[in-house]
Structures are given as structure tokens and as C-alpha cells.
Write a protein that holds these residues in place. Structure first.
Motif, PDB file in Angstrom:
ATOM      1  N   THR A 260     -10.708  -1.349  -1.503  1.00  0.00           N
ATOM      2  CA  THR A 260     -10.244   0.108  -1.002  1.00  0.00           C
ATOM      3  C   THR A 260     -11.553   0.733  -0.233  1.00  0.00           C
ATOM      4  O   THR A 260     -12.655   0.680  -0.474  1.00  0.00           O
ATOM      5  CB  THR A 260      -9.982   0.562  -2.409  1.00  0.00           C
ATOM      6  OG1 THR A 260     -11.247   0.931  -3.082  1.00  0.00           O
ATOM      7  CG2 THR A 260      -8.759  -0.040  -3.001  1.00  0.00           C
TER       8      THR A 260
ATOM      9  N   LEU B  64      -7.014  -0.219   2.925  1.00  0.00           N
ATOM     10  CA  LEU B  64      -7.668  -1.201   2.186  1.00  0.00           C
ATOM     11  C   LEU B  64      -8.312  -2.005   3.448  1.00  0.00           C
ATOM     12  O   LEU B  64      -7.681  -2.119   4.526  1.00  0.00           O
ATOM     13  CB  LEU B  64      -6.519  -2.342   1.554  1.00  0.00           C
ATOM     14  CG  LEU B  64      -5.678  -1.499   0.379  1.00  0.00           C
ATOM     15  CD1 LEU B  64      -4.889  -2.360  -0.311  1.00  0.00           C
ATOM     16  CD2 LEU B  64      -6.497  -0.965  -0.731  1.00  0.00           C
TER      17      LEU B  64
ATOM     18  N   CYS C  17      -1.405   1.206  -4.965  1.00  0.00           N
ATOM     19  CA  CYS C  17      -0.383   0.061  -4.628  1.00  0.00           C
ATOM     20  C   CYS C  17       0.401  -0.389  -5.429  1.00  0.00           C
ATOM     21  O   CYS C  17       0.555  -0.076  -6.751  1.00  0.00           O
ATOM     22  CB  CYS C  17      -1.292  -1.264  -4.510  1.00  0.00           C
ATOM     23  SG  CYS C  17      -2.501  -1.371  -3.171  1.00  0.00           S
TER      24      CYS C  17
ATOM     25  N   ILE D 219       0.741  -1.211   0.073  1.00  0.00           N
ATOM     26  CA  ILE D 219      -0.064   0.108  -0.014  1.00  0.00           C
ATOM     27  C   ILE D 219       0.974   1.087   0.040  1.00  0.00           C
ATOM     28  O   ILE D 219       1.625   1.607   0.946  1.00  0.00           O
ATOM     29  CB  ILE D 219      -0.807   0.094   1.178  1.00  0.00           C
ATOM     30  CG1 ILE D 219      -1.913  -1.302   1.201  1.00  0.00           C
ATOM     31  CG2 ILE D 219      -1.884   1.291   1.116  1.00  0.00           C
ATOM     32  CD1 ILE D 219      -2.408  -1.291   2.624  1.00  0.00           C
TER      33      ILE D 219
ATOM     34  N   SER E 293      -6.760   4.694  -3.387  1.00  0.00           N
ATOM     35  CA  SER E 293      -5.817   4.125  -2.972  1.00  0.00           C
ATOM     36  C   SER E 293      -4.763   3.726  -4.087  1.00  0.00           C
ATOM     37  O   SER E 293      -5.136   3.594  -5.397  1.00  0.00           O
ATOM     38  CB  SER E 293      -6.253   2.755  -2.368  1.00  0.00           C
ATOM     39  OG  SER E 293      -6.934   2.876  -1.236  1.00  0.00           O
TER      40      SER E 293
END
Length: 222
Positions: free
Chosen positions: A93, A54, A99, A49, A97
Motif C-alpha cells: 500500500t 497499491l 480492499c 481496490i 487503503s
């Protein structure tokens, strides 16, 4: 592209041990409410992340869910299925977000170059296995109120800026709806709402914006 200066800037806040691994992955952005991992599907990648939050959860009968945890920047998920087995949980999410998605092959190359990371990965797996065992134990042995108290105590931190509160006030800054709590506790939202209302009426807690203040120690039994 991994290795570019723009990518390096976006990963700069990660720890020294995690940043080199994230640089081997592909950065991907997700909108709020995106289901990025489905329980039961094959798993061959790790999600680091970079930004956002999350939620890791599993679904049961009648669309009931239990939340295993909520994770933010600097955490990673997906390590439990790197043995090639199916995903043991779903991941969605909670806000926009980003990742770094690291494949199993990239992880193996990273461990070959940085063998010490294998111990960090193993420690992470052990901690999460212990947490899952504790969750199962609480579900089996505690009533809903006992599980609620354990959750609130685990999330709370000292709040010395609150004057006049008894027993050392504590604050929960993570915004949790009663539905969120019910998902973590394995019970109905109505049950959580009823017990939270009772605790508020008893002077044990109060809402302050999106935060929650625990004004005095919660009783072990209700």
C-alpha cells in the motif's frame, strides 16, 4: 459483512460490473506501507481496490526492485495467480487503503452467475501480459533515458491551464519520487535524478508542487 448496507455504501463508486463481485468479498483496511502480498507465496484470492493506492512490484538481487504499476480504486490485482501458482509479484500500500478480498471459490461462483465477467477478466490478464512484455522489451532495447521518456509520456495528460508553454504542455499528477521512477525503470535513483535535472535545465519540464509539467516534447535522444 458482505451484503450489509454499510458495505454497499463503501462499494457504491465501483463499476456496475465490478461491484457485485466485490460484494462477495471481505472488506479489509490496510495502513500505508503494508505488504499485503508476497512474491512467491501461493495465491488464491483477488484484491479489488476500494480506496487508496497499491504498488505492484518484484524484487531482484541486491534488493533492487522494479515496479510494474500503481493502481487505485476500481482496479483489481492478483488475477495472475488464480491458477493456483505462486504470486508473480508483491503488492504494498502506498497510502491507507481498503480492499475487497475475493476468494477463488467466490470468483468461480460469480462467473457462474455472470459469465460475461469471464471475458473482462481474460481481457485484463491479456492487457497486463502485454504490458509486461512491453516492459521487458523496453528494458532490453532502450537505454535508461529512453525508458524514462516512455514512462513520462505514458503518465502525462494535457494541461491546457498552463500559459505560454511550447508544444502543448502536459501534466503528470501522480506524485513520483526519483526512487519511484528508478523502481519502474530498473535503474539507480542517482541516474534518474541526473537525467531529470538535465531535462529541467533544458526547459523541458518543471515541478509544480507534487505535479510535474512537461513543457515541450521530450527529445528522443539525449
Amino acid at each position: 459483512m458482505p451484503g450489509s448496507s454499510a458495505t454497499s455504501d463503501r462499494l457504491a463508486h465501483l463499476s456496475d460490473t465490478l461491484r457485485p463481485l466485490a460484494q462477495r468479498g471481505e472488506l479489509k483496511r490496510y495502513r500505508k506501507g503494508t505488504l499485503i502480498v508476497h512474491e512467491g507465496e501461493p495465491g488464491h484470492s483477488l484484491f479489488i481496490i476500494v480506496a487508496g493506492r497499491l504498488r505492484c512490484f518484484a524484487s531482484g538481487e541486491r534488493e533492487r526492485e522494479i515496479t510494474y504499476g500503481v493502481y487505485g480504486p476500481g482496479e483489481y490485482l492478483g488475477e495472475m495467480s488464480l491458477d493456483g501458482g505462486p504470486r508473480s509479484a508483491s503488492i504494498e500500500t502506498l497510502e491507507a487503503s481498503e480492499c475487497a478480498i475475493v476468494t477463488r471459490i467466490a470468483l468461480e461462483q460469480h462467473i457462474a452467475d455472470h459469465p460475461e465477467f469471464a471475458f473482462e477478466l481474460l481481457a485484463k490478464v491479456i492487457r497486463r501480459a502485454r504490458a509486461a512484455t512491453l516492459t521487458a522489451k523496453q528494458l532490453a532495447l532502450n537505454d535508461v533515458y529512453g525508458r524514462l521518456v516512455a514512462l513520462l509520456n505514458a503518465l502525462a495528460s494535457e494541461a491546457s491551464d498552463v500559459p505560454g508553454a511550447e508544444g502543448g504542455p502536459r501534466r503528470i499528477d501522480e506524485h513520483l519520487t526519483h526512487r519511484d521512477m528508478a523502481a519502474r525503470l530498473g535503474c539507480s535513483r542517482e541516474m534518474v535524478s541526473r537525467q531529470m535535472k538535465d531535462l529541467e535545465a533544458g526547459g523541458y519540464l518543471r515541478a509544480e508542487g507534487k505535479a510535474l509539467l512537461l513543457l515541450k516534447p521530450l527529445p528522443a535522444r539525449w
